[in-house]
Structures are given as C-alpha cells and as structure tokens.
Scaffold this active site. Sequence first.
Site, PDB file in Angstrom:
ATOM      1  N   ASP A  51       0.843  -1.190   0.000  1.00  0.00           N
ATOM      2  CA  ASP A  51       0.000   0.000   0.000  1.00  0.00           C
ATOM      3  C   ASP A  51       0.884   1.247   0.000  1.00  0.00           C
ATOM      4  O   ASP A  51       1.579   1.526   0.967  1.00  0.00           O
ATOM      5  CB  ASP A  51      -0.865  -0.018   1.273  1.00  0.00           C
ATOM      6  CG  ASP A  51      -1.820   1.148   1.326  1.00  0.00           C
ATOM      7  OD1 ASP A  51      -2.952   1.003   0.847  1.00  0.00           O
ATOM      8  OD2 ASP A  51      -1.420   2.215   1.836  1.00  0.00           O
ATOM      9  N   TYR A  56       3.207   9.718  -0.050  1.00  0.00           N
ATOM     10  CA  TYR A  56       4.262   9.047   0.727  1.00  0.00           C
ATOM     11  C   TYR A  56       5.633   9.268   0.101  1.00  0.00           C
ATOM     12  O   TYR A  56       6.661   9.035   0.740  1.00  0.00           O
ATOM     13  CB  TYR A  56       4.019   7.534   0.855  1.00  0.00           C
ATOM     14  CG  TYR A  56       2.715   7.112   1.498  1.00  0.00           C
ATOM     15  CD1 TYR A  56       1.929   8.011   2.211  1.00  0.00           C
ATOM     16  CD2 TYR A  56       2.288   5.797   1.402  1.00  0.00           C
ATOM     17  CE1 TYR A  56       0.731   7.599   2.781  1.00  0.00           C
ATOM     18  CE2 TYR A  56       1.097   5.379   1.976  1.00  0.00           C
ATOM     19  CZ  TYR A  56       0.315   6.299   2.660  1.00  0.00           C
ATOM     20  OH  TYR A  56      -0.855   5.876   3.215  1.00  0.00           O
ATOM     21  N   LYS A  85      -2.689   6.120  -4.177  1.00  0.00           N
ATOM     22  CA  LYS A  85      -3.793   7.028  -3.806  1.00  0.00           C
ATOM     23  C   LYS A  85      -3.674   8.400  -4.465  1.00  0.00           C
ATOM     24  O   LYS A  85      -2.562   8.892  -4.699  1.00  0.00           O
ATOM     25  CB  LYS A  85      -3.813   7.200  -2.271  1.00  0.00           C
ATOM     26  CG  LYS A  85      -3.769   5.877  -1.523  1.00  0.00           C
ATOM     27  CD  LYS A  85      -3.970   6.012  -0.034  1.00  0.00           C
ATOM     28  CE  LYS A  85      -3.683   4.688   0.659  1.00  0.00           C
ATOM     29  NZ  LYS A  85      -2.260   4.475   0.981  1.00  0.00           N
ATOM     30  N   HIS A 116      -7.535   9.672  -1.435  1.00  0.00           N
ATOM     31  CA  HIS A 116      -6.848   9.600  -0.140  1.00  0.00           C
ATOM     32  C   HIS A 116      -7.629  10.270   1.002  1.00  0.00           C
ATOM     33  O   HIS A 116      -7.645   9.789   2.127  1.00  0.00           O
ATOM     34  CB  HIS A 116      -5.458  10.240  -0.275  1.00  0.00           C
ATOM     35  CG  HIS A 116      -4.448   9.693   0.679  1.00  0.00           C
ATOM     36  ND1 HIS A 116      -3.116   9.589   0.385  1.00  0.00           N
ATOM     37  CD2 HIS A 116      -4.579   9.201   1.935  1.00  0.00           C
ATOM     38  CE1 HIS A 116      -2.479   9.067   1.416  1.00  0.00           C
ATOM     39  NE2 HIS A 116      -3.350   8.831   2.369  1.00  0.00           N
TER      40      HIS A 116
END
Length: 322
Positions: A51, A56, A85, A116
């Site tokens: 994930d 990120y 996302k 998100h």
Amino acid sequence: MTQLHNSTTVFKLNTGATIPAIGLGTWRASKGDEARQVFLTAIKAGYRHIDTAHVYGNEKEVGEAIREAISQGIVKREDLFVTTKLWNFNHRRAKEALNESLERLGLDYVDLYLVHWPFTTLKRTDSEGKEVYLPLKAWPDYDSYFDKDWDYIKTWQQVQELVKEGKTKAVGVSNYTVKRLKKLIEHPSTKVIPSVNQVQLHQLLPEIELVDYAKEKGVVIEAYSPLGSNGAPLLKNELAQKIAEKNGIPVANLIFSWIVARGIVVLPKSATESRIISNLKIADLPQQDLDALTKYAQEHGGPQRIGTSTWVPDGLWEDSDL
Ligand code: A2P
C-alpha cells in the site's frame, strides 16, 4: 499455545478480485535504496499486497522493488496487489494523477486507486518552489488552501471512470466516515460503489458502525495505524497484553489477527526487516478474546482517534460540510 502462521487470507472485492488481508503499509518508510531493499525483503518474506500513495513519496521505490522481485522470479505482477492514492490537490485531475503515479511506479496498472481524503486542496508551491502537500492549521493562510468549489462527489465522478481505462482494477476511498460513505454511495451520480474504504482502525477506534455499514454495502474496510501509529502505543495496552500472553503470541500479531478476523484488511507498517517479516503472521483466536478487543474502546471512555489534528480541516470527523 496458539500457532502463528504466515497469513494467506484474502477477501473478495466487489469487482470479483481478491485482496490479501495483510498489506505492507509504506507511509513513513525510508527513502531511496534502503526503502527499495525493505520492500523487496517484504515481497521475499511473502507479502503480496503493498500500500503506497503519491504523498508518501515512495512510489518509485515500491515500483523498483516490484520489478526487481519480478526479474528475480519471486513473483509475477499478477500475484501482487498494489494500491496507490490520489492526493488532495489532484482531485480535479484524477486521470492525469493516476497516470503520473503509474509513471513513478513504472507499472502499467495498479490493483486499487483510492481517493486519499474526502477534501480538495489547491496546488501551491512554497518559497523554494516545492509543492505544498499538507497545509498546517497553524499557518495564517491555512483556509485559503482549500478548493471550495469542489467536493468529493465531483471527485468520485471522475474516479469511477478510471477502471474502464484498465489503469486501475478497482477504485475506492480513504478516511470516509459512515455519513460521507453513505452520501457517496447514495448520490445519483454514483455508478460504481467504492471497493474499499481505508481508515484509521485499532483497539481504541474499532469503527464498529462503519464496518457494519461497509459490510452491508460490500465495501472492504482497510485498517491503517493498527498499532496506534508512531511508537506503537497500543502494544502497551493492558488488555491486549493479557490476551496475547494467554494465547502465547506477541501483542502485534494478536492485533493483526483480531483485525483480519473481523474481515478487515490490515496494513502494518514497519521499517525494520525483522518486524516486517513477523508482522505477516497471524493466529486463529477464541471468539471471546476477539469480542473483548472489539468492545474495549466503548468500555474505556469511547473511541479515540490518534494524530491528525494539526492539519485535517475542523469538523472532518464530525461530518461537517467540506
Ligand atoms: P518500526 O518501523 O521501527 O518497526 P502503525 O502500523 O500503527 O502505524 O505502527 C507503526 C509503528 O509501529 C512504527 O513506529 C513501527 O516501528 C512500529 N512497529 C511495527 N511493527 C511492530 C512490531 N511488530 N513490534 C513493535 N513495533 C512495531
């Protein structure tokens, strides 16, 4: 003593695809070579679900690890379930944002693309020319970062079209309360029911109502921060420690087993190789132990959310209009 085993549990999505019940969470993973190595180790250890997210900042490393695992013959692309996302400042351009994520990942498709957060921000750069991802409430111009003429219903109108193009196999949302998920599902413009809602979920925030509603609608819930995020505070919880000891398993594995037993995907994150490997292990637990963990929050002052207060808009969790 209860036996731990590497989880092979999968759940079914409303698309007919399966999703492995344990996925590697990559938020706050390290960057660069070290990150790629960690993700590769995870795949070697048996993870089949990773994930990631645009925000990120590690889609590139996730993709590199996947391609390396494929080239070493450890897995085939179709054996892996990859999620990324859509970031808040890309809600008006979901299709382009998915293409950009795929480019960073170096993949032709992802298995799941999630919205998100249920709110939209404007894309701005800071004084050094870097994109601002997370405007903070402490900033005097915080309010001006929000795109007031857009909402998550409009975002979904774009996102639900993405599956047809084959660049994602399924679409879903993240951080949606019951009320917002319901509003989205019941909206006349919604043709595709989200496959997943990924939320913070742990012993202090068991999300009983959300899990029931999602089950009724065929939406799979995914749990992030299962250990209570940074510092893993829930490992110190007395009840969890007692139940873990009784069953002869580590507290972390107890927590992951409890979440999977509730039919929920769990996304533990760790940057430590040994913990990544051990976090894939779960056990079958007595129903009374599972129930005690589910009821814990209600019996100890009510549900408690950990750590988004410095930046998510006021009222987000109270269902104010966004
Ligand atoms: P580390 O990366 O050093 O392993 P959550 O999944 O709730 O967000 O929790 C993440 C935190 O929990 C990270 O700080 C991670 O630290 C730690 N963690 C992950 N797995 C374990 C484990 N099995 N035992 C102890 N701490 C863990």
